[in-house]
Design an enzyme around this catalytic site. Structure first.
Site, PDB file in Angstrom:
ATOM      1  N   MET A  72      42.755  36.813  37.809  1.00 13.26           N
ATOM      2  CA  MET A  72      41.861  35.659  37.848  1.00 13.26           C
ATOM      3  C   MET A  72      40.390  36.066  37.751  1.00 13.26           C
ATOM      4  SD  MET A  72      43.772  33.511  40.878  1.00 13.26           S
ATOM      5  CE  MET A  72      42.670  32.095  40.743  1.00 13.26           C
ATOM      6  N   HIS A  73      39.543  35.061  37.611  1.00 10.35           N
ATOM      7  CA  HIS A  73      38.084  35.141  37.771  1.00 10.35           C
ATOM      8  C   HIS A  73      37.363  35.839  36.627  1.00 10.35           C
ATOM      9  CE1 HIS A  73      39.216  34.016  41.786  1.00 10.35           C
ATOM     10  NE2 HIS A  73      39.629  35.218  42.123  1.00 10.35           N
TER      11      HIS A  73
ATOM     12  N   ASP B 291      47.491  34.992  38.705  1.00 17.28           N
ATOM     13  CA  ASP B 291      48.504  35.979  39.104  1.00 17.28           C
ATOM     14  C   ASP B 291      49.152  35.679  40.438  1.00 17.28           C
ATOM     15  OD1 ASP B 291      46.135  36.543  40.453  1.00 17.28           O
ATOM     16  OD2 ASP B 291      46.020  38.635  39.820  1.00 17.28           O
TER      17      ASP B 291
END
Length: 478
Positions: free
Chosen positions: A78-79, A233
């Site tokens: 992520m991110h 995830d």
């Protein structure tokens, strides 16, 4: 029928082919590399994800007949800030989840009360929005040329389908999502000189986001099948592990560490530094305590001592009370509960008797104490964990699981042999998209054994955790 799950990790892309009973028919992993050109920077070439996916999908097709393939699902770290131009090419390397260069930008955003109020979260330096703001300030030509901002798995989706799409669980980690409403916030985007046109279209994780490109399907010898929205995830791992009902939980001992609890409502409490994100199924959310160095701390000790992690943990003997030596695992900052990108790790109370074995015990215990901080932060939001599935590479160490269970004060269930992580969760979401199957297919795995807390040693571990917290209080003043 068969389904493919693609899990884009930091160090590798994993692909699995499963049947409608979750039996793994074929699997393949392609390694990926991370570039760290400066302290606190962590970048990856987005094209490497596409190359890895092409290789992995071709490997699955070569190992098993994929003529019955019905759908594909995606999971990913992520991110990440992937800046894409009008030609759908990445304009620069992706700034990854553990890139902390944007700590000043994150602090400025977090000082704006709109961000916590709308997203339900602190704006952490690792989130997408502050990293894009860093690019705007330091690489204005890249920012001006940006047509879309995509999360890592969604750039991979663009390669597979040609569509600009994301889903709720991953989007919740950008600091631009109205997490309760499950939609982009025009107000927060405008605060970053962005509009909804810069963002991908949003779907739920089980919904169809597009179809495998015809030319790519022909090249790989695959049917042209739907691709599900997928999940970030950890949400995907929860789907794979059946952690979807309110109160169910898992503890992940990967490079980073996650204490994850599914919830049936939106209950944000940003001040705790707990992540409150959308889950991958409609009308559900989850909360996470996140530490940035779990097995990464053990790998650090491995490099320091020149001994493999397996060797360091191989002969630690029976569980015993913690020694005086303490380890604070803040090797690259920390998220829950401290939200401190600048803090760094510490060994304390070293003496002549401290050898590699004692240092290993201290590292394992230090990571467990960091998880206990996450437990306490989750409890402050009203989320109490009574047991959790143990997942991730570190869960292969029975000694570490004993340390964790005793420190946390709740049992850890160890799944039986088999695939149950993010790749399976992605495949399950692909199955939902292709067949209309519902959340009932997200079943938990068979449990091989349960690691119970050692009641006799519980007080000693609680005392060690109190010393750990005191050491942190001192460290932050230095």
């Amino acid at each position: 029928m068969s389904f493919i799950g693609l899990d884009l990790g930091t160090s590798s892309l994993k692909a699995i082919l499963v049947d409608d009973g979750d039996r793994v028919l074929a699997e393949h992993a392609e390694p990926l590399t991370v570039q760290r050109p400066h302290d606190g920077w962590s970048e990856q070439d987005p094209q490497s994800w596409c190359d890895a996916a092409r290789t992995a999908l071709a490997a699955l097709a070569a190992r098993h007949d994929c003529g019955g393939l019905q759908g594909i699902g995606l999971a990913g770290h992520m991110h990440g800030a992937t800046m894409v131009g009008a030609d759908d090419r990445a304009l620069r390397p992706c700034l990854l989840w553990n890139d902390t260069r944007a700590h000043e930008e994150a602090a400025a955003m977090d000082a704006d009360p709109r961000f916590r109020a709308v997203t339900g979260n602190i704006v952490f330096p690792g989130f997408t929005a502050p990293k894009v703001e860093w690019v705007r300030r330091h690489e204005p030509a890249v920012f001006d040329a940006t047509d879309r901002i995509l999360l890592p798995k969604d750039f991979l989706r663009l390669f597979l389908t040609g569509e600009h799409v994301s889903e709720m669980s991953d989007a919740a980690g950008t600091a631009w999502l109205d997490t309760g409403a499950r939609d982009w916030s025009d107000d927060l985007l405008a605060a970053c000189d962005l509009t909804r046109d810069h963002m991908p279209r949003l779907v739920e994780g089980f919904a169809i986001s597009g179809t495998l490109r015809a030319d790519l399907a022909r090249e790989l010898g695959l049917p042209q099948v739907p691709v599900a929205g997928g999940a970030g995830d950890n949400a995907a791992a929860a789907i794979g592990a059946g952690v979807v009902q309110n109160g169910s939980a898992f503890l992940s001992l990967g490079t980073s560490g996650v204490l994850f609890a599914a919830t049936d409502g939106y209950r944000p409490d940003p001040g705790t530094a707990v992540h409150t994100f959308c889950h991958a199924l409609p009308g559900t959310w989850h909360q996470m305590g996140v530490i940035l160095a779990a097995t990464d701390a053990l790998e650090w000790l491995s490099r320091l001592t020149g001994q493999s992690a397996a060797h360091l943990t191989a002969d630690l003997g029976p569980l015993r009370a913690p020694g005086r030596t303490l380890f604070l695992p803040y090797l690259g900052g920390e998220r829950t509960p401290h939200n401190d990108a600048a803090i760094r790790g510490q060994f304390l109370h070293l003496d002549h008797a401290t050898d590699a074995r004692a240092a290993t015990r201290a590292v394992l215990e230090g990571v467990a104490h960091a998880f206990a901080d996450c437990r306490d932060a989750l409890a402050a939001t009203g989320t109490t964990i009574h047991s959790a599935l143990a997942m991730g590479g570190g869960s292969r160490s029975d000694h570490w699981l004993q340390v964790l269970a005793t420190t946390l004060g709740f049992p850890l269930d160890v799944p039986a042999q088999g695939e149950f992580g993010a790749a399976l969760g992605a495949a399950r979401l692909g199955r939902m998209a292709a067949t209309g199957a519902g959340p009932e297919i997200a079943t938990p795995p068979a449990i091989a054994r349960t690691v119970e807390p050692d009641a006799a040693l519980g007080p000693a571990f609680a005392e060690a955790h109190a010393r750990y917290r005191h050491a942190y209080d001192i460290l932050r003043t230095l």
